[in-house]
Design a protein around this motif. Structure first.
Motif, mmCIF file in Angstrom:
data_model
loop_
_atom_site.group_PDB
_atom_site.id
_atom_site.type_symbol
_atom_site.label_atom_id
_atom_site.label_comp_id
_atom_site.label_asym_id
_atom_site.label_seq_id
_atom_site.Cartn_x
_atom_site.Cartn_y
_atom_site.Cartn_z
ATOM 1 N N ILE A 31 0.854 -1.435 -0.085
ATOM 2 C CA ILE A 31 -0.050 -0.054 -0.135
ATOM 3 C C ILE A 31 0.821 1.111 0.029
ATOM 4 O O ILE A 31 1.948 1.193 0.644
ATOM 5 N N PHE A 32 0.826 2.103 -0.880
ATOM 6 C CA PHE A 32 1.549 3.455 -1.058
ATOM 7 C C PHE A 32 0.788 4.561 -0.576
ATOM 8 O O PHE A 32 -0.526 4.540 -0.620
ATOM 9 N N GLY A 33 1.530 5.410 -0.155
ATOM 10 C CA GLY A 33 0.994 6.821 0.479
ATOM 11 C C GLY A 33 1.755 7.332 1.707
ATOM 12 O O GLY A 33 2.753 6.437 2.064
ATOM 13 N N ASN A 34 0.918 8.182 2.351
ATOM 14 C CA ASN A 34 1.785 8.873 3.521
ATOM 15 C C ASN A 34 1.217 7.826 4.380
ATOM 16 O O ASN A 34 0.271 7.041 4.568
ATOM 17 N N SER A 35 2.016 7.912 5.512
ATOM 18 C CA SER A 35 1.911 6.868 6.825
ATOM 19 C C SER A 35 0.631 6.702 7.529
ATOM 20 O O SER A 35 0.263 5.978 7.716
ATOM 21 N N GLU A 36 -0.159 8.109 7.510
ATOM 22 C CA GLU A 36 -1.293 8.194 8.109
ATOM 23 C C GLU A 36 -2.490 7.313 7.155
ATOM 24 O O GLU A 36 -3.262 6.481 7.591
ATOM 25 N N HIS A 39 -1.801 3.545 7.193
ATOM 26 C CA HIS A 39 -2.250 2.868 8.665
ATOM 27 C C HIS A 39 -3.692 3.076 8.449
ATOM 28 O O HIS A 39 -4.261 1.974 8.997
ATOM 29 N N ARG A 40 -4.696 3.956 7.995
ATOM 30 C CA ARG A 40 -5.883 3.922 7.922
ATOM 31 C C ARG A 40 -6.281 2.682 7.131
ATOM 32 O O ARG A 40 -7.294 1.898 7.444
ATOM 33 N N LEU A 41 -5.829 2.625 5.882
ATOM 34 C CA LEU A 41 -6.208 1.461 5.096
ATOM 35 C C LEU A 41 -5.911 -0.016 5.697
ATOM 36 O O LEU A 41 -6.523 -0.754 5.807
ATOM 37 N N ARG A 42 -4.740 -0.082 6.310
ATOM 38 C CA ARG A 42 -4.506 -1.236 7.029
ATOM 39 C C ARG A 42 -5.475 -1.576 8.207
ATOM 40 O O ARG A 42 -5.881 -2.586 8.487
ATOM 41 N N GLU A 43 -5.701 -0.575 9.290
ATOM 42 C CA GLU A 43 -6.886 -0.809 10.073
ATOM 43 C C GLU A 43 -8.085 -1.277 9.519
ATOM 44 O O GLU A 43 -8.871 -2.100 10.236
ATOM 45 N N MET A 44 -8.262 -1.086 8.203
ATOM 46 C CA MET A 44 -9.693 -1.389 7.521
ATOM 47 C C MET A 44 -9.583 -2.820 7.267
ATOM 48 O O MET A 44 -10.469 -3.704 6.608
ATOM 49 N N GLY A 45 -8.405 -3.574 7.348
ATOM 50 C CA GLY A 45 -8.103 -4.890 6.922
ATOM 51 C C GLY A 45 -7.223 -5.138 5.593
ATOM 52 O O GLY A 45 -7.121 -6.533 5.261
ATOM 53 N N LEU A 46 -6.684 -4.183 5.219
ATOM 54 C CA LEU A 46 -6.076 -4.152 3.884
ATOM 55 C C LEU A 46 -4.550 -4.523 4.445
ATOM 56 O O LEU A 46 -3.751 -3.671 4.015
ATOM 57 N N TYR A 47 -4.419 -5.497 4.818
ATOM 58 C CA TYR A 47 -3.016 -5.953 5.517
ATOM 59 C C TYR A 47 -2.370 -6.958 4.300
ATOM 60 O O TYR A 47 -3.056 -7.515 3.560
ATOM 61 N N ASP A 48 -1.235 -7.106 4.354
ATOM 62 C CA ASP A 48 -0.426 -8.091 3.398
ATOM 63 C C ASP A 48 -0.953 -9.545 3.333
ATOM 64 O O ASP A 48 -1.054 -10.028 4.456
ATOM 65 N N GLY A 49 -1.364 -9.956 2.127
ATOM 66 C CA GLY A 49 -1.607 -11.314 2.236
ATOM 67 C C GLY A 49 -3.322 -11.416 2.398
ATOM 68 O O GLY A 49 -3.713 -12.616 2.271
ATOM 69 N N ALA A 50 -3.962 -10.263 2.735
ATOM 70 C CA ALA A 50 -5.637 -10.522 2.779
ATOM 71 C C ALA A 50 -6.103 -10.655 1.485
ATOM 72 O O ALA A 50 -5.845 -10.202 0.695
ATOM 73 N N PRO A 51 -6.974 -11.933 1.588
ATOM 74 C CA PRO A 51 -7.640 -12.059 0.238
ATOM 75 C C PRO A 51 -8.924 -11.140 0.261
ATOM 76 O O PRO A 51 -9.382 -10.844 1.157
ATOM 77 N N ILE A 52 -8.999 -10.747 -1.063
ATOM 78 C CA ILE A 52 -9.947 -9.586 -1.439
ATOM 79 C C ILE A 52 -10.721 -9.941 -2.744
ATOM 80 O O ILE A 52 -9.932 -10.699 -3.393
ATOM 81 N N GLN A 53 -11.889 -9.587 -2.992
ATOM 82 C CA GLN A 53 -12.587 -9.934 -4.267
ATOM 83 C C GLN A 53 -13.333 -8.611 -4.723
ATOM 84 O O GLN A 53 -14.001 -7.799 -3.957
ATOM 85 N N MET A 54 -13.172 -8.246 -5.875
ATOM 86 C CA MET A 54 -13.835 -7.087 -6.549
ATOM 87 C C MET A 54 -15.084 -7.374 -6.925
ATOM 88 O O MET A 54 -15.429 -8.432 -7.316
ATOM 89 N N ILE A 55 -16.275 -6.684 -6.158
ATOM 90 C CA ILE A 55 -17.602 -6.794 -6.618
ATOM 91 C C ILE A 55 -17.905 -5.882 -7.532
ATOM 92 O O ILE A 55 -18.717 -6.445 -8.499
#
Length: 89
Positions: A31-36, A39-55
């Motif tokens: 995930i690219f961007g400033n640290s805040e 951090h916000r995206l990671r708190e939402m569950g977008l951590y390394d290796g998390a499975p995701i599906q495009m709806i």
């Protein structure tokens, strides 16, 4: 990262989240961007290796992450890299 496997599925090189097609699955990578922002995206569950599906691709795009549907602006989608797995259904 081409050729990596996860649970028997072949993964491809990382692409922006917004480039996934409807129904396509992937694993969250960088995930690219400033640290805040990161951090916000990671708190939402977008951590390394998390499975995701495009709806629904587009702006906003809707994804399924850990059983929850989340909407993201295109700016956020461009910051999240995913490794597609399998094929879109």
């Amino acid at each position: 990262m081409s050729g990596l496997t996860s649970g028997g599925c072949t993964t491809a090189e990382a692409v922006p989240l917004g480039s996934l097609r409807a129904g396509q699955r992937g694993l969250v990578g960088d995930i690219f961007g400033n640290s805040e922002h990161v951090h916000r995206l990671r708190e939402m569950g977008l951590y390394d290796g998390a499975p995701i599906q495009m709806i629904r691709p587009g702006s906003p795009c809707i994804v399924c992450l850990r059983g929850q549907r989340l909407g993201f602006r295109m700016d956020d989608c461009a910051c999240v890299m995913v490794r597609p797995i399998g094929v879109a259904s």
